[in-house]
Enzyme design. Structure first.
Site, PDB file in Angstrom:
ATOM      1  N   GLY A 227       0.835  -1.198   0.000  1.00 50.89           N
ATOM      2  CA  GLY A 227       0.000   0.000   0.000  1.00 50.89           C
ATOM      3  C   GLY A 227       0.869   1.247   0.000  1.00 50.89           C
ATOM      4  O   GLY A 227       2.049   1.203  -0.366  1.00 50.89           O
ATOM      5  N   SER A 228       0.297   2.337   0.461  1.00 50.05           N
ATOM      6  CA  SER A 228       1.007   3.619   0.391  1.00 50.05           C
ATOM      7  C   SER A 228       2.113   3.682   1.449  1.00 50.05           C
ATOM      8  O   SER A 228       2.060   2.989   2.480  1.00 50.05           O
ATOM      9  CB  SER A 228       0.020   4.755   0.638  1.00 50.05           C
ATOM     10  OG  SER A 228      -0.521   4.641   1.944  1.00 50.05           O
ATOM     11  N   ALA A 231       0.706   4.701   4.941  1.00 49.40           N
ATOM     12  CA  ALA A 231       0.134   3.614   5.755  1.00 49.40           C
ATOM     13  C   ALA A 231       1.246   2.681   6.237  1.00 49.40           C
ATOM     14  O   ALA A 231       1.221   2.210   7.385  1.00 49.40           O
ATOM     15  CB  ALA A 231      -0.912   2.848   4.955  1.00 49.40           C
ATOM     16  N   GLY A 232       2.233   2.410   5.385  1.00 53.67           N
ATOM     17  CA  GLY A 232       3.365   1.552   5.776  1.00 53.67           C
ATOM     18  C   GLY A 232       4.116   2.146   6.970  1.00 53.67           C
ATOM     19  O   GLY A 232       4.489   1.432   7.905  1.00 53.67           O
ATOM     20  N   GLU A 249       5.595  -3.299   1.111  1.00 54.69           N
ATOM     21  CA  GLU A 249       5.737  -2.914  -0.296  1.00 54.69           C
ATOM     22  C   GLU A 249       5.002  -1.604  -0.437  1.00 54.69           C
ATOM     23  O   GLU A 249       3.770  -1.562  -0.295  1.00 54.69           O
ATOM     24  CB  GLU A 249       5.061  -3.953  -1.201  1.00 54.69           C
ATOM     25  CG  GLU A 249       5.680  -5.328  -1.165  1.00 54.69           C
ATOM     26  CD  GLU A 249       7.047  -5.338  -1.793  1.00 54.69           C
ATOM     27  OE1 GLU A 249       7.293  -4.560  -2.731  1.00 54.69           O
ATOM     28  OE2 GLU A 249       7.886  -6.107  -1.321  1.00 54.69           O
ATOM     29  N   CYS A 283       2.125   1.206  -8.541  1.00 50.11           N
ATOM     30  CA  CYS A 283       3.322   1.584  -7.786  1.00 50.11           C
ATOM     31  C   CYS A 283       4.495   1.769  -8.732  1.00 50.11           C
ATOM     32  O   CYS A 283       5.383   2.575  -8.499  1.00 50.11           O
ATOM     33  CB  CYS A 283       3.640   0.522  -6.754  1.00 50.11           C
ATOM     34  SG  CYS A 283       3.877  -1.114  -7.475  1.00 50.11           S
TER      35      CYS A 283
HETATM   36  P1  NAD Z   1      -3.401   2.527   1.146  1.00 48.10           P
HETATM   37  O1  NAD Z   1      -2.133   2.666   1.912  1.00 48.10           O
HETATM   38  O2  NAD Z   1      -4.368   3.627   1.208  1.00 48.10           O
HETATM   39  O3  NAD Z   1      -4.187   1.212   1.627  1.00 48.10           O
HETATM   40  C1  NAD Z   1      -3.594  -0.065   1.565  1.00 48.10           C
HETATM   41  C2  NAD Z   1      -4.203  -0.956   2.637  1.00 48.10           C
HETATM   42  O4  NAD Z   1      -3.755  -0.536   3.918  1.00 48.10           O
HETATM   43  C3  NAD Z   1      -5.726  -0.909   2.687  1.00 48.10           C
HETATM   44  O5  NAD Z   1      -6.189  -2.216   2.903  1.00 48.10           O
HETATM   45  C4  NAD Z   1      -6.001  -0.005   3.873  1.00 48.10           C
HETATM   46  O6  NAD Z   1      -7.254  -0.225   4.477  1.00 48.10           O
HETATM   47  C5  NAD Z   1      -4.870  -0.374   4.805  1.00 48.10           C
HETATM   48  N1  NAD Z   1      -4.458   0.638   5.781  1.00 48.10           N
HETATM   49  C6  NAD Z   1      -4.452   1.981   5.638  1.00 48.10           C
HETATM   50  N2  NAD Z   1      -3.936   2.560   6.730  1.00 48.10           N
HETATM   51  C7  NAD Z   1      -3.579   1.552   7.574  1.00 48.10           C
HETATM   52  C8  NAD Z   1      -2.979   1.508   8.867  1.00 48.10           C
HETATM   53  N3  NAD Z   1      -2.618   2.628   9.517  1.00 48.10           N
HETATM   54  N4  NAD Z   1      -2.754   0.308   9.432  1.00 48.10           N
HETATM   55  C9  NAD Z   1      -3.085  -0.831   8.789  1.00 48.10           C
HETATM   56  N5  NAD Z   1      -3.666  -0.860   7.568  1.00 48.10           N
HETATM   57  C10 NAD Z   1      -3.908   0.331   6.971  1.00 48.10           C
HETATM   58  O7  NAD Z   1      -2.975   2.191  -0.370  1.00 48.10           O
HETATM   59  P2  NAD Z   1      -3.896   2.070  -1.660  1.00 48.10           P
HETATM   60  O8  NAD Z   1      -4.390   3.429  -2.026  1.00 48.10           O
HETATM   61  O9  NAD Z   1      -4.868   0.972  -1.499  1.00 48.10           O
HETATM   62  O10 NAD Z   1      -2.834   1.576  -2.742  1.00 48.10           O
HETATM   63  C11 NAD Z   1      -2.029   2.450  -3.459  1.00 48.10           C
HETATM   64  C12 NAD Z   1      -0.657   2.545  -2.860  1.00 48.10           C
HETATM   65  O11 NAD Z   1      -0.058   1.254  -2.798  1.00 48.10           O
HETATM   66  C13 NAD Z   1       0.280   3.383  -3.690  1.00 48.10           C
HETATM   67  O12 NAD Z   1       1.092   4.158  -2.854  1.00 48.10           O
HETATM   68  C14 NAD Z   1       1.105   2.351  -4.448  1.00 48.10           C
HETATM   69  O13 NAD Z   1       2.362   2.828  -4.873  1.00 48.10           O
HETATM   70  C15 NAD Z   1       1.218   1.274  -3.417  1.00 48.10           C
HETATM   71  N6  NAD Z   1       1.465  -0.040  -4.023  1.00 48.10           N
HETATM   72  C16 NAD Z   1       2.701  -0.583  -3.887  1.00 48.10           C
HETATM   73  C17 NAD Z   1       2.998  -1.797  -4.484  1.00 48.10           C
HETATM   74  C18 NAD Z   1       4.374  -2.405  -4.360  1.00 48.10           C
HETATM   75  O14 NAD Z   1       4.513  -3.590  -4.652  1.00 48.10           O
HETATM   76  N7  NAD Z   1       5.383  -1.656  -3.940  1.00 48.10           N
HETATM   77  C19 NAD Z   1       2.013  -2.474  -5.221  1.00 48.10           C
HETATM   78  C20 NAD Z   1       0.748  -1.907  -5.315  1.00 48.10           C
HETATM   79  C21 NAD Z   1       0.491  -0.679  -4.703  1.00 48.10           C
END
Ligand code: NAD
Length: 495
Positions: A227-228, A231-232, A249, A283
């Site tokens: 994810g973003s 959030a990571g 990731e 990503c």
């Molecule tokens: P996001 O971070 O908004 O959400 C991802 C997940 O995390 C969701 O399930 C969300 O509910 C959960 N989440 C959010 N905040 C959290 C917290 N504090 N604790 C635990 N879980 C939490 O990301 P998104 O908008 O769904 O996806 C897009 C992002 O993901 C972009 O930044 C993209 O670059 C990244 N991404 C990375 C890869 C990679 O392999 N590096 C692949 C796909 C997407």
């Protein structure tokens, strides 16, 4: 058409929460036709983790061939639902159907890739440490792993964690993105139909607050997150006082470096596809083009007409390259950065616009935009230049030489992937050790990667635990076993 909600998948059963918050899964390309509705509750996390903890001893005690047998059954169930799953991905994530089909293909391939190649990386081995002293390295599962998925690859990215995690004997709790919950539900249906023992795979639905509860749960031994970066980082902070394994990731701000000897036709096509397919919501999308200034005009003469030809449309229509953005907030974010680009001195050379309508459909549509920066040696602090936008926008930077190109590539806080376009492989080999991203492509756009290689980034893009082929490394830990069978008389001891 609306998809029925079956519930969270807990201890081998679909169970609907008795109370909780309503979650509506929109179709971002057709807001008049939502995918479905569900009720979500944070309490489900505790039930899921308890079920996974209970199932762990028996599942981890099975032999690897027994677990492989179950995973092959899961694969068969996936194949059975292949086209239904691709349609769900297209509708919930707003992803063009050709890309959605490719994503499901990759998920299915992931099972075989992990069994054939991935598991080899974590094979036990023995070694003679000394005469009469035998050494062994064995791999153990961690326990209950939380798998948290993003919206943009709602099937493939969770699978790249789930498949190795389960094969190596862990049990899992999967939380899909709140934008793609019905894709998550279908993945759970496959595990259910494949006959996995109760509690080995669990699903909890919900938004960030459900994720927050899951990562903080004391029963969770590791978090496999895609994810973003925001959030990571929040997950890192929330787990500081624990020893949970974190495989993160995260985001990207990827560049394509075009050297003056590149095939401009090839570079322009690869970059246009990498920048705008899936509306830049990858990503590994290209959001920066770093171009030798001597070839600026011929490159842009090829590139800009391709941008005009990007086919936008509803994701289930054929030959669409770019569907909608995921949400109202994603459109607002794109508009914010386009405005910032102008304030920060970038020239807009291809204006884009956000539009709530595409044909007869109401959705989060936007058209591609391109900005130009002729003097990148200025403006280092620009937000537009450093931050992930996750939309159909690309910035073109003109540079004088390779040194400036590499410095510009490396200046962002992210480090996922870089493409280099040159006809000279020797030049590429000299350049790529200076590039600080986790993946580097020659003459291919940034969106191209292979399950036969590791996938992951440096800096704010990851936690140095790449996925792809290397996922098994974070789904098990090595234990060194040393067995000394020499008699006491043969040993040298200080007392
Ligand atoms: P996001 O971070 O908004 O959400 C991802 C997940 O995390 C969701 O399930 C969300 O509910 C959960 N989440 C959010 N905040 C959290 C917290 N504090 N604790 C635990 N879980 C939490 O990301 P998104 O908008 O769904 O996806 C897009 C992002 O993901 C972009 O930044 C993209 O670059 C990244 N991404 C990375 C890869 C990679 O392999 N590096 C692949 C796909 C997407």
């Amino acid at each position: 058409m609306s998809v029925p909600f079956r519930g969270n998948y807990l201890g081998g059963r679909f169970i609907r929460p008795k109370k909780g918050n309503e979650l509506i899964s929109e179709d971002p390309g057709d807001l008049f036709d939502p995918v479905g509705r569900m009720v979500v509750s944070e309490e489900a996390v505790d039930v899921a983790v308890a079920a996974a903890l209970k199932a762990f001893p028996k599942w981890s005690g099975l032999s690897l061939p027994q677990r492989i047998g179950k995973m092959k059954a899961f694969r068969r169930e996936m194949v059975r639902r292949q086209s239904a799953l691709a349609i769900l991905v297209a509708r919930e994530a707003g992803k063009p159907i050709t890309e959605s089909n490719r994503e499901v293909d990759r998920l299915i391939a992931k099972v075989e890739e992990t069994i054939v190649a991935g598991l080899k990386l974590v094979r036990p081995f023995s070694v003679e440490v000394d005469r009469g002293v035998k050494g062994e390295c064995v791999w153990r599962p961690l326990g209950v792993l939380a798998v948290i998925g993003p919206f943009n690859f709602p099937a493939h990215t969770p699978a790249s964690h789930l498949v190795p995690a389960l094969l190596l004997g862990n049990t899992v709790v999967f939380k899909p993105s709140e934008f793609t919950p019905f894709v998550g539900q279908m993945i759970a249906e496959c595990f259910d139909a494949a006959g996995f023992p109760p509690g080995v795979f669990n699903l909890v639905q919900g938004g960030a607050s459900v994720g927050v509860r899951l990562v903080a749960h004391h029963g969770v031994a590791g978090i496999l997150f895609t994810g973003s970066t925001a959030a990571g980082q929040a997950i890192k902070k929330a787990t500081l006082d624990s020893q949970k394994l974190l495989a993160l990731e995260m985001g990207g701000k990827n560049a394509a470096i075009v050297l003056e000897d590149a095939s401009l036709d090839l570079a322009a096509r690869e970059i246009a596809q990498s920048a705008f397919s899936m509306a830049g919501q990858r990503c590994n999308a290209t959001s920066r083009v770093i171009l030798n200034r001597r070839i600026a005009k011929p490159f842009l003469d090829q590139f800009l007409p391709l941008v005009e030809r990007v086919r936008i449309g509803y994701p289930l229509e054929p030959e669409v390259l770019m569907g909608p953005l995921i949400s109202h907030d994603a459109v607002a974010k794109l508009q914010k950065y386009v405005k910032l680009a102008e304030e920060e001195g970038f020239e807009m050379i291809r204006p884009g616009k956000a539009t709530g309508l595409w044909g007869k459909r109401r959705g989060y549509y936007a058209t591609p935009s391109v900005h130009l920066c002729e003097r990148p040696e200025k403006n280092h602090s620009a937000h537009y230049r450093k931050e992930e936008i996750f939309g159909p926008n690309v910035a073109v930077y003109l540079v004088k030489d390779e040194e400036q190109a590499v410095a510009l590539n490396n200046e962002v806080p992210y480090g996922l992937i870089t493409s280099v376009f040159t006809r000279n492989p020797a030049r590429f080999r000299k350049l790529f050790p200076k590039i600080d991203t986790g993946m580097v492509n020659l003459n291919r756009g940034t969106i191209f990667s292979s399950g036969k290689l590791p996938f992951g980034g440096t800096k704010a893009s990851g936690s140095f635990r790449p996925a792809g082929l290397f996922s098994p490394y974070y789904c098990a830990y090595p234990v060194a076993v040393l067995q000394d069978s020499r008699p006491l008389a043969d040993r040298r001891l200080p007392f």
